[in-house]
Design a protein around this motif. Structure first.
Motif, PDB file in Angstrom:
ATOM      1  N   ILE A  89       0.835  -1.221   0.000  1.00 53.16           N
ATOM      2  CA  ILE A  89       0.000   0.000   0.000  1.00 53.16           C
ATOM      3  C   ILE A  89       0.863   1.262   0.000  1.00 53.16           C
ATOM      4  N   ALA A  90       1.955   1.279   0.789  1.00 51.60           N
ATOM      5  CA  ALA A  90       2.814   2.477   0.816  1.00 51.60           C
ATOM      6  C   ALA A  90       3.376   2.758  -0.568  1.00 51.60           C
ATOM      7  N   ALA A  91       3.789   1.703  -1.266  1.00 52.46           N
ATOM      8  CA  ALA A  91       4.345   1.890  -2.616  1.00 52.46           C
ATOM      9  C   ALA A  91       3.271   2.392  -3.574  1.00 52.46           C
ATOM     10  N   ILE A  92       2.067   1.880  -3.417  1.00 51.30           N
ATOM     11  CA  ILE A  92       0.962   2.327  -4.279  1.00 51.30           C
ATOM     12  C   ILE A  92       0.621   3.783  -3.958  1.00 51.30           C
ATOM     13  N   ASN A  93       0.654   4.141  -2.675  1.00 50.24           N
ATOM     14  CA  ASN A  93       0.458   5.548  -2.297  1.00 50.24           C
ATOM     15  C   ASN A  93       1.562   6.431  -2.888  1.00 50.24           C
ATOM     16  N   ALA A  94       2.798   5.913  -2.901  1.00 47.83           N
ATOM     17  CA  ALA A  94       3.905   6.685  -3.484  1.00 47.83           C
ATOM     18  C   ALA A  94       3.678   6.885  -4.977  1.00 47.83           C
ATOM     19  N   MET A  95       3.124   5.871  -5.631  1.00 51.38           N
ATOM     20  CA  MET A  95       2.820   6.016  -7.063  1.00 51.38           C
ATOM     21  C   MET A  95       1.738   7.080  -7.272  1.00 51.38           C
ATOM     22  N   ALA A  96       0.754   7.110  -6.385  1.00 57.46           N
ATOM     23  CA  ALA A  96      -0.280   8.163  -6.489  1.00 57.46           C
ATOM     24  C   ALA A  96       0.365   9.541  -6.337  1.00 57.46           C
ATOM     25  N   MET A  97       1.305   9.666  -5.399  1.00 58.96           N
ATOM     26  CA  MET A  97       1.997  10.957  -5.233  1.00 58.96           C
ATOM     27  C   MET A  97       2.780  11.312  -6.490  1.00 58.96           C
ATOM     28  N   LEU A  98       3.451  10.314  -7.064  1.00 60.13           N
ATOM     29  CA  LEU A  98       4.211  10.564  -8.301  1.00 60.13           C
ATOM     30  C   LEU A  98       3.287  11.132  -9.377  1.00 60.13           C
ATOM     31  N   LEU A  99       2.126  10.527  -9.534  1.00 52.34           N
ATOM     32  CA  LEU A  99       1.196  10.975 -10.577  1.00 52.34           C
ATOM     33  C   LEU A  99       0.633  12.356 -10.262  1.00 52.34           C
ATOM     34  N   GLU A 100       0.318  12.591  -8.990  1.00 51.67           N
ATOM     35  CA  GLU A 100      -0.173  13.899  -8.556  1.00 51.67           C
ATOM     36  C   GLU A 100       0.812  15.006  -8.942  1.00 51.67           C
ATOM     37  N   HIS A 101       2.103  14.691  -8.777  1.00 50.74           N
ATOM     38  CA  HIS A 101       3.133  15.712  -9.026  1.00 50.74           C
ATOM     39  C   HIS A 101       3.707  15.634 -10.437  1.00 50.74           C
ATOM     40  N   SER A 102       3.129  14.789 -11.288  1.00 50.62           N
ATOM     41  CA  SER A 102       3.622  14.671 -12.659  1.00 50.62           C
ATOM     42  C   SER A 102       2.498  14.938 -13.654  1.00 50.62           C
ATOM     43  N   GLY A 103       1.567  15.788 -13.274  1.00 51.02           N
ATOM     44  CA  GLY A 103       0.536  16.219 -14.223  1.00 51.02           C
ATOM     45  C   GLY A 103      -0.606  15.239 -14.412  1.00 51.02           C
ATOM     46  N   GLN A 104      -0.770  14.255 -13.515  1.00 47.43           N
ATOM     47  CA  GLN A 104      -1.889  13.303 -13.634  1.00 47.43           C
ATOM     48  C   GLN A 104      -2.691  13.260 -12.333  1.00 47.43           C
ATOM     49  N   PRO A 105      -3.228  14.408 -11.900  1.00 47.23           N
ATOM     50  CA  PRO A 105      -3.942  14.421 -10.612  1.00 47.23           C
ATOM     51  C   PRO A 105      -5.194  13.541 -10.606  1.00 47.23           C
ATOM     52  N   ALA A 106      -5.852  13.384 -11.746  1.00 45.75           N
ATOM     53  CA  ALA A 106      -7.061  12.543 -11.763  1.00 45.75           C
ATOM     54  C   ALA A 106      -6.689  11.085 -11.516  1.00 45.75           C
ATOM     55  N   ALA A 107      -5.582  10.660 -12.105  1.00 52.23           N
ATOM     56  CA  ALA A 107      -5.114   9.284 -11.878  1.00 52.23           C
ATOM     57  C   ALA A 107      -4.739   9.098 -10.408  1.00 52.23           C
ATOM     58  N   ALA A 108      -4.098  10.109  -9.834  1.00 50.14           N
ATOM     59  CA  ALA A 108      -3.706  10.032  -8.421  1.00 50.14           C
ATOM     60  C   ALA A 108      -4.948   9.913  -7.539  1.00 50.14           C
ATOM     61  N   ALA A 109      -5.943  10.728  -7.817  1.00 51.53           N
ATOM     62  CA  ALA A 109      -7.172  10.705  -7.014  1.00 51.53           C
ATOM     63  C   ALA A 109      -7.872   9.360  -7.146  1.00 51.53           C
ATOM     64  N   ARG A 110      -7.827   8.791  -8.336  1.00 57.07           N
ATOM     65  CA  ARG A 110      -8.447   7.483  -8.562  1.00 57.07           C
ATOM     66  C   ARG A 110      -7.747   6.414  -7.721  1.00 57.07           C
ATOM     67  N   ILE A 111      -6.421   6.471  -7.677  1.00 52.28           N
ATOM     68  CA  ILE A 111      -5.683   5.501  -6.847  1.00 52.28           C
ATOM     69  C   ILE A 111      -6.012   5.732  -5.369  1.00 52.28           C
ATOM     70  N   ASP A 112      -6.042   6.990  -4.946  1.00 53.10           N
ATOM     71  CA  ASP A 112      -6.349   7.282  -3.533  1.00 53.10           C
ATOM     72  C   ASP A 112      -7.695   6.681  -3.134  1.00 53.10           C
ATOM     73  N   ARG A 113      -8.693   6.843  -4.006  1.00 55.16           N
ATOM     74  CA  ARG A 113     -10.025   6.300  -3.692  1.00 55.16           C
ATOM     75  C   ARG A 113      -9.987   4.778  -3.625  1.00 55.16           C
ATOM     76  N   ALA A 114      -9.271   4.173  -4.580  1.00 54.02           N
ATOM     77  CA  ALA A 114      -9.201   2.707  -4.612  1.00 54.02           C
ATOM     78  C   ALA A 114      -8.485   2.177  -3.361  1.00 54.02           C
ATOM     79  N   VAL A 115      -7.406   2.838  -2.978  1.00 53.17           N
ATOM     80  CA  VAL A 115      -6.656   2.397  -1.793  1.00 53.17           C
ATOM     81  C   VAL A 115      -7.543   2.505  -0.549  1.00 53.17           C
ATOM     82  N   ALA A 116      -8.262   3.621  -0.423  1.00 52.00           N
ATOM     83  CA  ALA A 116      -9.136   3.798   0.745  1.00 52.00           C
ATOM     84  C   ALA A 116     -10.216   2.711   0.771  1.00 52.00           C
ATOM     85  N   HIS A 117     -10.714   2.343  -0.400  1.00 47.28           N
ATOM     86  CA  HIS A 117     -11.709   1.279  -0.482  1.00 47.28           C
ATOM     87  C   HIS A 117     -11.105  -0.057  -0.017  1.00 47.28           C
ATOM     88  N   VAL A 118      -9.888  -0.328  -0.447  1.00 46.15           N
ATOM     89  CA  VAL A 118      -9.250  -1.604  -0.106  1.00 46.15           C
ATOM     90  C   VAL A 118      -8.885  -1.652   1.388  1.00 46.15           C
TER      91      VAL A 118
END
Ligand code: IPM
Ligand code: MN
Length: 361
Positions: free
Chosen positions: A304-333
């Motif tokens: 999960i920490a690595a997946i959260n880190a990937m969401a941060m990478l996307l958030e800071h690399s011009g893909q905030p929607a993808a980051a938000a999608r991962i955040d929601r999925a992680v919270a669900h899991v």
């Protein structure tokens, strides 16, 4: 690298680093399809094994290779066969310094379903961010020994603070607090001005000066020892904390444990600058758990920490929607599928947790 393609360097590293990196990459692949962006990943074998084989940590040309990427994903470093400090200094700190990643961004957010050691606290109480300066302080490696190995030995380790170094970090923290726009909208400086009367005086004055440019952001100050107390007693009081490198290192481990442990804590090493020729700084994202070598290859480590880190990478690399999608999925899991966050106690294996996140995207 095609135009518009997000170009990532991946350093899976040591121990369980490759296993958690694989799950983060699985989630990246799935979210890229859903959000319709393209990316490429170049995987680098840097870390303990390569060092033991070749004596090299960052190979010749390695830094330039990284400078050509948009972002770096780092799994974990730390190898039982390599003395402590060698890989930390030679790889992690070297990249932070050489790529001038001057902000260490460490969200402290308790996800649904995740247990915190703080009694009676839930996700609405624990949701703040630590902005840690990442290039100065005791981390500079300035110092030395005198009469080493004798009864008269003297060791000096100096903390270096510069106006430029603290100002750019403090300014970034004000911008971030403004953008985060929480109801608290408060930036708290954490330091030790009552004892570190030179270096932290510089931080204090700089903080006050920069604050004048952000009248919409409330400011506060805590000594670092008191901050440790408040993080446990009243974590809900914090919005954004800005602090020095060494104190930031210590309080972010405290933050990591109150957000449910190193299985979930992620961080970013940011170089947010854009050069005059338009080249962007290269930032690096990592799960904070370390290489946990004893769990290697057992499919028990928490990704999960690595997946959260990937969401941060996307958030800071011009893909905030993808980051938000991962955040929601992680919270669900975490909220509905996992028994716990410690290695071997998740109710699923490493790969299965990655699959659950993908299925929840
Ligand atoms: C962190 C880590 C590193 C640090 C170590 C591994 C050198 O603890 O990123 O917080 O002290 O910065
Ligand atoms: Mn640390």
């Amino acid at each position: 690298m095609a135009a518009g393609t997000l170009s990532i360097a991946s350093i899976p590293g040591d121990g369980t680093g490759p296993e958690v990196t694989a799950e983060a990459m699985k989630v990246l692949s799935a979210v890229a399809k859903l959000e319709g962006f393209s990316y490429d990943v170049e995987t680098l074998d840097w870390g303990g094994d390569r060092f033991l084989r070749t004596g090299e940590i960052i190979p010749e040309g390695g830094l330039d290779l990284l400078r050509g990427k948009h972002a770096i994903f780092l799994g974990a470093i730390g190898h039982p066969g390599v003395a402590p400090g060698i890989l930390e200094k030679g790889l992690l700190l070297e990249l932070r310094f050489k790529l001038d990643q001057y902000v260490n961004l460490r969200p402290v957010k308790l996800l649904p379903g995740v247990e915190t050691p703080l009694a009676g606290r839930g996700p609405k109480d624990i949701d703040f961010v630590v902005v840690r300066e990442n290039t100065e302080d005791l981390y500079c490696g300035v110092g030395g020994h005198l009469k080493k190995g004798t009864a008269d030995e003297v060791a000096v380790q100096q903390a270096v603070y510069t106006r430029k170094g603290c100002e750019r970090c403090i300014r970034w923290a004000f911008e971030y607090t403004r953008k985060r726009n929480s109801p608290k909208k408060t930036l708290t400086l954490v330091a030790k001005t009552n004892v570190l009367t030179f270096g932290h005086d510089l931080w204090w004055r700089t903080f006050q000066e920069v604050a004048r440019e952000y009248p919409d952001v409330k400011t506060d100050y805590n000594h670092v020892d008191a901050c440790c107390m408040w993080m446990v007693k009243n974590p809900e009081a914090y919005d954004v904390i800005v602090t020095t490198n060494m104190f930031g290192d210590i309080i972010t481990d405290l933050g990591g444990i109150i957000q449910g442990g190193m299985g979930v804590a992620a961080g970013g090493n940011l170089n947010p600058d854009v050069a005059s020729d338009g080249r962007r700084g290269v930032s690096m994202f990592e799960p904070m758990g370390g290489s946990a070598p004893k769990y290697t290859g057992q499919d028990v480590i928490n990704p999960i920490a690595a997946i959260n880190a990937m969401a941060m990478l996307l958030e800071h690399s011009g893909q905030p929607a993808a980051a938000a999608r991962i955040d929601r999925a992680v919270a669900h899991v975490t909220g509905t599928k996992m028994k716990g966050q410690a290695a071997g106690k998740m109710g699923h294996g490493t790969k299965a947790v990655g699959d659950l996140v993908v299925a929840s995207l």
